[in-house]
Design a protein around this motif. Structure first.
Motif, PDB file in Angstrom:
ATOM      1  N   LYS A   1       0.837  -1.204   0.000  1.00  0.00           N
ATOM      2  CA  LYS A   1       0.000   0.000   0.000  1.00  0.00           C
ATOM      3  C   LYS A   1       0.868   1.249   0.000  1.00  0.00           C
ATOM      4  O   LYS A   1       0.596   2.220  -0.739  1.00  0.00           O
ATOM      5  N   ALA A   2       1.945   1.245   0.784  1.00  0.00           N
ATOM      6  CA  ALA A   2       2.838   2.411   0.821  1.00  0.00           C
ATOM      7  C   ALA A   2       3.498   2.629  -0.531  1.00  0.00           C
ATOM      8  O   ALA A   2       3.682   3.777  -0.967  1.00  0.00           O
ATOM      9  N   LEU A   3       3.841   1.548  -1.222  1.00  0.00           N
ATOM     10  CA  LEU A   3       4.457   1.668  -2.542  1.00  0.00           C
ATOM     11  C   LEU A   3       3.458   2.175  -3.570  1.00  0.00           C
ATOM     12  O   LEU A   3       3.808   2.981  -4.448  1.00  0.00           O
ATOM     13  N   CYS A   4       2.220   1.720  -3.482  1.00  0.00           N
ATOM     14  CA  CYS A   4       1.175   2.218  -4.384  1.00  0.00           C
ATOM     15  C   CYS A   4       0.981   3.720  -4.219  1.00  0.00           C
ATOM     16  O   CYS A   4       0.802   4.456  -5.203  1.00  0.00           O
TER      17      CYS A   4
ATOM     18  N   LYS B   1       5.052  -6.443 -10.242  1.00  0.00           N
ATOM     19  CA  LYS B   1       5.916  -7.494  -9.694  1.00  0.00           C
ATOM     20  C   LYS B   1       5.870  -7.572  -8.171  1.00  0.00           C
ATOM     21  O   LYS B   1       6.254  -8.586  -7.590  1.00  0.00           O
ATOM     22  N   VAL B   2       5.438  -6.513  -7.534  1.00  0.00           N
ATOM     23  CA  VAL B   2       5.461  -6.467  -6.063  1.00  0.00           C
ATOM     24  C   VAL B   2       4.169  -7.069  -5.538  1.00  0.00           C
ATOM     25  O   VAL B   2       3.087  -6.504  -5.723  1.00  0.00           O
TER      26      VAL B   2
ATOM     27  N   GLY C   1      -1.816  -3.924  -9.169  1.00  0.00           N
ATOM     28  CA  GLY C   1      -2.111  -4.657  -7.939  1.00  0.00           C
ATOM     29  C   GLY C   1      -2.494  -3.769  -6.770  1.00  0.00           C
ATOM     30  O   GLY C   1      -2.435  -4.205  -5.617  1.00  0.00           O
ATOM     31  N   CYS C   2      -2.901  -2.557  -7.044  1.00  0.00           N
ATOM     32  CA  CYS C   2      -3.222  -1.600  -5.974  1.00  0.00           C
ATOM     33  C   CYS C   2      -4.721  -1.438  -5.736  1.00  0.00           C
ATOM     34  O   CYS C   2      -5.132  -0.560  -4.985  1.00  0.00           O
TER      35      CYS C   2
END
Length: 328
Positions: free
Chosen positions: A230-233, A245-246, A280-281
């Motif tokens: 979620k933080a990366l999104c 990929k994550v 994937g978010c």
């Protein structure tokens, strides 16, 4: 230990002298007899193939190997059911990395994994990351581990701590006792829990390092805790292709897990299917951040507990893995 009942069943096929030699065998490879057997060669060969040469759980056989099989680097099977021949180790110290938990002897992998780690470590300072603390890769010959992982079996998986390398070299003792740092705010199993990263610990440097790893062409997947996904999104405001990929997964709040694709030409290695399309978010991540996966459910009346799966045996692995255990 060998199952004597199994061996007794062989009396219909094998002469008494051959049977007694079978009983004396341990988990080592079966040697050919010094004298000609009374049975035909084809019958004798068939009996040898039926004998469990590596009885018990595969993790005990692979776990006791201290050095790799000295062959060409090859990965056999899948990430959670396989082994590796010709593995190489990453040095315990590099200019921008240090290997942790040396006592486990899990700093082995396929050369493509070792090369990736060196590339990532070299690039880390430009991302605001001092250097890598490298966790588990694989055992010298891969295979199932005694503790800690279902995958990491074919030399293509690596755990990288979510803690920067310090400006000094850890001692041997510190490598065993220093801890990685969790990015969680608290327990995920409480109803309505705050399932975000801890803002006092999570930084843009964490995000940049994981993004850089995911953008490497050789990387197939990166596993992180759903809170980190979620933080990366939220972090990425530009090209979001790498986010595919994550993948969110259980645990993985102390480290991120890099999985390399099978090397070119290594036809015995089995890749996973490609990740689903998209970043994937959305809906999938919303599920991972809900109570559903985390809050324990009360068992239904009359519901029986799930039976634990038996441990993987050498016979469950690709046939080549028995050879990987035997070769020097």
């Amino acid at each position: 230990m060998l199952d004597l009942r199994y061996l007794m069943n062989a009396t219909a096929v094998l002469a008494c002298s051959v049977l007694m030699s079978f009983i004396a065998l341990s988990a080592q490879a079966v040697p050919l007899p010094h004298t000609k057997p009374e049975l035909s060669l084809s019958d004798y060969t068939k009996a040898l193939k039926q004998l469990p040469e590596f009885p018990g759980a595969a993790k005990f056989h692979f776990g006791k190997k201290k050095a790799p099989a000295k062959t060409k680097p090859l990965s056999f099977g899948s990430y959670a059911r396989g082994c590796i021949a010709g593995a190489v180790s990453i040095a315990q110290d590099g200019e921008n990395w240090q290997v942790m938990r040396l006592s486990r002897n899990r700093n082995w992998g396929h050369p493509v994994l070792i090369d990736f780690l060196k590339r990532l470590a070299a690039d880390a300072p430009s991302l605001g990351w001092n250097g890598l603390l490298v966790g588990d890769l694989s055992q010298p010959r891969g295979g199932p581990m005694l503790t800690g992982h279902a995958s990491h079996q074919i030399g293509l998986d690596a755990d990288i701590w979510l803690r920067q390398m310090p400006d000094y070299t850890f001692s041997t003792k510190q490598r065993e006792t220093e801890s990685a740092i969790s990015m969680l705010n608290g327990s995920l199993s409480t109803p309505g829990a705050d399932r975000r990263v801890n803002p006092k610990r999570w930084t843009d440097a964490h995000a940049k390092l994981i993004r850089h790893a995911a953008q490497d062409k050789g990387v197939a997947r990166i596993f992180v805790n759903p809170t980190i996904k979620k933080a990366l999104c939220d972090f990425e405001g530009g090209d979001r292709d790498w986010l595919r990929k994550v993948r969110p997964w259980w645990g993985h709040h102390y480290h991120f897990h890099v999985r390399m694709a099978c090397p070119d030409g290594n036809t015995q290695c089995k890749d996973q299917a490609a990740p689903p399309a998209g970043d994937g978010c959305g809906k999938e991540l919303a599920y991972w951040l809900s109570d559903e996966p985390w809050v324990p459910k009360k068992p239904k009346a009359g519901e029986k507990p799930r039976k634990r799966k038996p441990p993987i045996s050498v016979a469950d692995l690709p046939n080549d893995c028995a050879g990987v255990l035997r070769v020097e």
